[in-house]
Write a protein that holds these residues in place. Structure first.
Motif, mmCIF file in Angstrom:
data_model
loop_
_atom_site.group_PDB
_atom_site.id
_atom_site.type_symbol
_atom_site.label_atom_id
_atom_site.label_comp_id
_atom_site.label_asym_id
_atom_site.label_seq_id
_atom_site.Cartn_x
_atom_site.Cartn_y
_atom_site.Cartn_z
ATOM 1 N N ILE A 608 0.832 -1.200 0.000
ATOM 2 C CA ILE A 608 0.000 0.000 0.000
ATOM 3 C C ILE A 608 0.870 1.255 0.000
ATOM 4 O O ILE A 608 0.666 2.187 -0.790
ATOM 5 C CB ILE A 608 -0.941 -0.005 1.225
ATOM 6 C CG1 ILE A 608 -2.021 -1.075 1.050
ATOM 7 C CG2 ILE A 608 -1.576 1.374 1.433
ATOM 8 C CD1 ILE A 608 -2.871 -1.281 2.301
ATOM 9 N N SER A 617 -3.286 6.707 2.708
ATOM 10 C CA SER A 617 -2.697 5.375 2.654
ATOM 11 C C SER A 617 -2.072 4.993 3.987
ATOM 12 O O SER A 617 -2.170 3.835 4.440
ATOM 13 C CB SER A 617 -1.645 5.307 1.544
ATOM 14 O OG SER A 617 -2.228 5.500 0.281
ATOM 15 N N GLU A 620 -4.802 4.100 6.322
ATOM 16 C CA GLU A 620 -5.304 2.764 5.963
ATOM 17 C C GLU A 620 -4.377 1.679 6.498
ATOM 18 O O GLU A 620 -4.825 0.632 6.990
ATOM 19 C CB GLU A 620 -5.427 2.664 4.440
ATOM 20 C CG GLU A 620 -5.990 1.326 3.967
ATOM 21 C CD GLU A 620 -6.019 1.229 2.443
ATOM 22 O OE1 GLU A 620 -6.206 0.093 1.951
ATOM 23 O OE2 GLU A 620 -5.845 2.260 1.759
#
Length: 870
Positions: A608, A617, A620
């Protein structure tokens, strides 16, 4: 031959599993539903007890009719009569010897403590012992030979075993461990269960047990077995006079200095009381160290101080117990200590002493943390069978022939112990010596880096191949072994040891096969034997085959599970031991799945961030980290299975795996990744990019750079001085944070040497600029060690120029430190980075420094180094 239909079905199943071998073993069995155990006319109390033991053990698996008689009934024709006892006291046995022209039992055939097991007629079995213990061992062999049907027992039709032990001394310790009670949360054994453990080992061939005065002593003696007592020659935790205190090798309290006259007199008075109250032990052991002993200058060489004190104590003991044989152990002694004892023994006959005892820390040719400070390097000129046997051979060469060598082997810990996984590579001893290259295999055996986070030193395990090798390397020089056992978790190891002391020529395959049949029955034995070998392999760190990729974990699980299905109910219903092997299978598989899940999480986060390092990101990625330890359905099933099995094994026999209560771990260092992501979120530009690169491409030093991962078995090509880190105490979760990556937890170090860890780079670009980045962390110490651990910092040099003076290492959780290298230092294409200990570290008198070293002191410490060209 009478065989039930149910047993015939079991036979066909076994033939299908292994048609040639198993059919040969079971094709000639006679079946009986009645049994008479026939004693002699005037049986001893021990013989009566052995008969009852045989009856009880058979009835546990078969409801047949069993009587114990003192005469052979002429009317009994449809049952089996076992004539049990010594021929000289048993008229019926004597008659069978004469009728069938059987050679008498003698000191050479079969030998001391031996027996004859022979069926002379269809329904008569001789179980003749040369002495009382011979009767017990005959029963042990008979129980291993028997097979059980639903309502019958089956015995080989042509049974003939004439056997005696190979070694005079065959024993161990017994009891539940503190780990089992405190960490595995098991119930306490009843007195009967403790007695059962003793008898289990006795039936395997043991003849002596370490025991204190009391009911268990009387129980052991009631079977004609021997007992061993013990005394610490300078152990006196009750003595509070500070002037009497010993300087024990790692600073433990509770010991007196024998060179203080008042303290020595106190110990002799204390021992006199012990000798008066002690029972008539067959052996009395005086341990020299681990813990105990004194390192002070007045005691030096402590070996001589110790042996003279033991001689005085032996004189006292022999006044009350003239038949007791005395021995000592040289645990943690150094070369000078041992030599002083050799000289003392050779000076004149020491008739009070029976043997030299060899236990943990006794070996002058292997390196163990916290044990010997010097080694016999002269013995390494020719390796022979390897390092284990070199010093026992030397002891027997140097001491007078009147004395024996007896072992006190430690086979109860799977890591950080005498013959266990060393855990980390050995450090140099006080003289700077390290083992030769040909002995490295001893130290390169390491525990699986993930399993070791879950399981205690005293966990349930079995090591057939390794311990078979250790036994055969060592025991050829001694008269036997009284092994150190800290509980019941080492069941296989202790059982195999007793069987090898009886028959050292048996192969490891024969040992495991016999164990599996004895404890799990013939139906389950083939699969359980394979499982035990697989278990040993699973526990070891295998380069290139980390735990998530070990197919043996699942294979072991399947083998144990399938063996449980093959086990008849009379074997399985109360089989706590099978449940322990099955718990291990379920827990190992759970750990494997959790490690795999964490690795997958780490890889997913790297992907990621590699694609997009935006705030979104990174957020996340943090969410994914939060779910890394969520259990899958398979993991929940395995955990529930382990819980159920543990509750059953605890109910049946007070045993359970402590690993069940210690499954929550950061196995791969996700805590470091969490911190790194949060640092990246809080930074911008080049600084953020540096954080990101370490997440996505951790080890890469860039073009023209070099990376060294210091520590055992890691790739560190530029290291020229230092040792893989060993902290001198068992691994504790608190010592270093699990949030560290594995490469951050592993490191090189030096001790009190003036020279610290050193790296030497060659073939550098003389026109380039370089910087060095390093990972540093220091461990936390238990309170008993922390009082002497003042080291916190180190100085970093590049080609002799200071890069960082007294740089403090972070406690428990690692961090990075980066320094630019002055360009002129690499103009010659080379660079030396070295570390230097703080000035106030490892200073002081000899004893203080030795205690610091022995308890895990470090002077310099470094985990990873990147040399980066920019």
């Amino acid at each position: 031959m009478k065989i039930s239909p149910r047993h015939l079905l079991a036979i066909f199943c076994l033939i299908a599993l292994c048609p040639v071998q198993l059919y040969a073993q079971i094709q000639d069995f006679a079946a009986f539903d009645r049994l008479a155990i026939v004693l002699g006319e005037n049986p001893s109390e021990a013989e009566k007890r052995v008969a009852e033991l045989l009856k009880d053990r058979i009835l546990e698996k078969s409801p047949i009719s069993i009587t114990i008689n003192q005469a052979l009934s002429e009317k009994q024709t449809d049952g089996l009569s076992i004539l049990l006892g010594r021929p000289e006291n048993h008229t019926s046995l004597q008659a069978q010897f004469v009728k069938h022209r059987i050679r008498n039992l003698t000191e050479l055939s079969p030998g001391p403590e031996g027996f004859l097991l022979q069926n002379t007629e269809t329904n008569i079995l001789l179980a003749a012992g040369i002495d009382e213990r011979g009767n017990l061992y005959a029963v042990g062999e008979l129980l291993r030979q028997l097979r059980y049907g639903k309502d019958q027992i089956l015995l080989p039709e042509n049974l003939l075993v004439r056997s005696a032990p190979a070694f005079e001394i065959r024993g161990t310790q017994f009891g539940q461990s503190g780990v089992a009670k405190n960490l595995a949360k098991v119930r306490s054994w009843t007195e009967e269960e403790t007695q059962r453990v003793i008898l289990d080992y006795a039936l395997a061939g043991a003849n002596i047990f370490s025991v204190d005065e009391g009911p268990m002593y009387e129980f052991i003696k009631s079977y004609g077995l021997m007992t061993q007592g013990g005394f610490g020659a300078n152990t006196a935790p009750e003595a509070k006079n500070p002037k009497w205190g010993a300087f024990e090798s790692i600073g433990r309290e509770g010991y007196i200095c024998p060179s203080v006259p008042e303290a020595r007199s106190y110990m002799l008075e204390k021992f006199e009381v012990f000798a008066k109250e002690a029972p008539d032990y067959d052996l009395l052991k005086f341990h020299g160290g681990d813990g105990g002993g004194c390192e002070c200058d007045r005691c030096d060489p402590y070996g001589l101080t110790f042996i003279r004190l033991v001689e005085d104590m032996a004189t006292i003991f022999h006044r009350y117990h003239p038949q007791t044989r005395i021995y000592f152990t040289n645990q943690k002694f150094d070369n000078a200590d041992d030599q002083a004892i050799f000289d003392y023994l050779n000076e004149k006959p020491r008739e009070w002493l029976w043997a030299w005892g060899y236990g943990p820390g006794s070996d002058a040719t292997t390196w163990q943390p916290g044990h010997r400070q010097t080694h016999r390097m002269d013995l390494f000129r020719y390796p022979g069978f390897g390092p284990y046997g070199l010093y026992p051979k030397e002891i027997t060469r140097q001491m007078p022939a009147r004395h024996q060598l007896v072992y006190y082997n430690e086979i109860t810990h799977w890591k950080y112990a005498q013959h266990a996984y060393i855990q980390m590579y050995p450090r140099a001893d006080k003289n700077g010596n390290l083992p030769p290259h040909w002995g490295h295999d001893v130290y390169e055996r390491r525990p699986d880096q993930y399993l070791t986070q879950v399981y205690n030193r005293l966990t349930f395990f079995a090591w057939p191949r390794h311990y078979h090798r250790v036994f055969n390397d060592l025991l050829r020089y001694g008269v036997g072994d009284i092994t150190h056992s800290s509980g019941n978790h080492d069941h296989f190891n202790q059982w195999m040891w007793q069987r090898l002391l009886w028959n050292p020529r048996a192969s490891v395959e024969e040992m495991v096969e016999e164990y599996a049949k004895n404890w799990f029955g013939p139906e389950a034995a083939p699969l359980m034997a394979k499982a035990i070998f697989q278990l040993e392999e699973n526990m070891e760190e295998i380069p290139g085959n980390p735990l998530p990729e070990k197919e043996g974990i699942q294979h072991y699980y399947e083998l144990v599970a399938e063996s449980g299905k093959l086990m008849p109910e009379n074997w399985r219903q109360n089989n706590w031991l099978w449940r322990m092997y099955m718990q291990k299978a379920a827990l190992d598989r759970y750990i494997q799945l959790m490690v795999s899940q964490q690795v997958s999480t780490q890889s997913g986060i790297e992907d990621i961030i590699r694609k997009n390092a935006s705030d979104q990101s990174l957020q996340e990625a943090l969410l994914l980290l939060g779910k890394a330890n969520d259990e899958s359905q398979e993991m929940r099933i395995l955990k529930a299975e382990a819980q159920r099995l543990g509750e059953e094994s605890d109910r049946i026999f007070g045993t359970r795996s402590e690993g069940f209560f210690n499954l929550n771990h950061d196995f791969i260092g996700l805590g470091w990744m969490d911190r790194q992501i949060r640092r990246a979120l809080a930074s911008k530009g080049i600084q953020r990019q540096e954080f990101i690169v370490l997440i996505t491409d951790y080890e890469n030093p860039g073009e023209g750079g070099q990376y060294d991962n210091l520590g055992t078995a890691n790739h560190a090509p530029n290291v020229t001085f230092g040792y893989p880190y060993d902290h001198g105490q068992p691994y504790l979760k608190e010592m270093l944070s699990e949030g560290n990556r594995p490469s951050q937890r592993s490191m090189h170090f030096t001790q009190d040497e003036a020279r610290g860890v050193t790296l030497h780079y060659r073939n550098l670009d003389p026109t380039a600029c370089y910087k060095v980045r390093m990972t540093l962390v220091r461990p936390w110490y238990q309170e008993r060690y922390a009082m002497r651990m003042n080291q916190k910092s180190e100085t970093v040099f590049a080609d002799g120029k200071i890069l960082a003076k007294n740089l403090e290492l972070p406690l428990q959780m690692s961090d990075f430190f980066t320094f630019n290298i002055p360009a002129e230092l690499t103009e010659d294409g080379e660079l030396v980075i070295h570390f230097q200990k703080a000035e106030d570290v490892a200073n002081g008198d000899r004893v203080t420094v030795e205690q610091w070293r022995n308890s895990g002191g470090w002077g310099t410490l470094v985990s990873e180094v990147w040399l980066i060209r920019y």
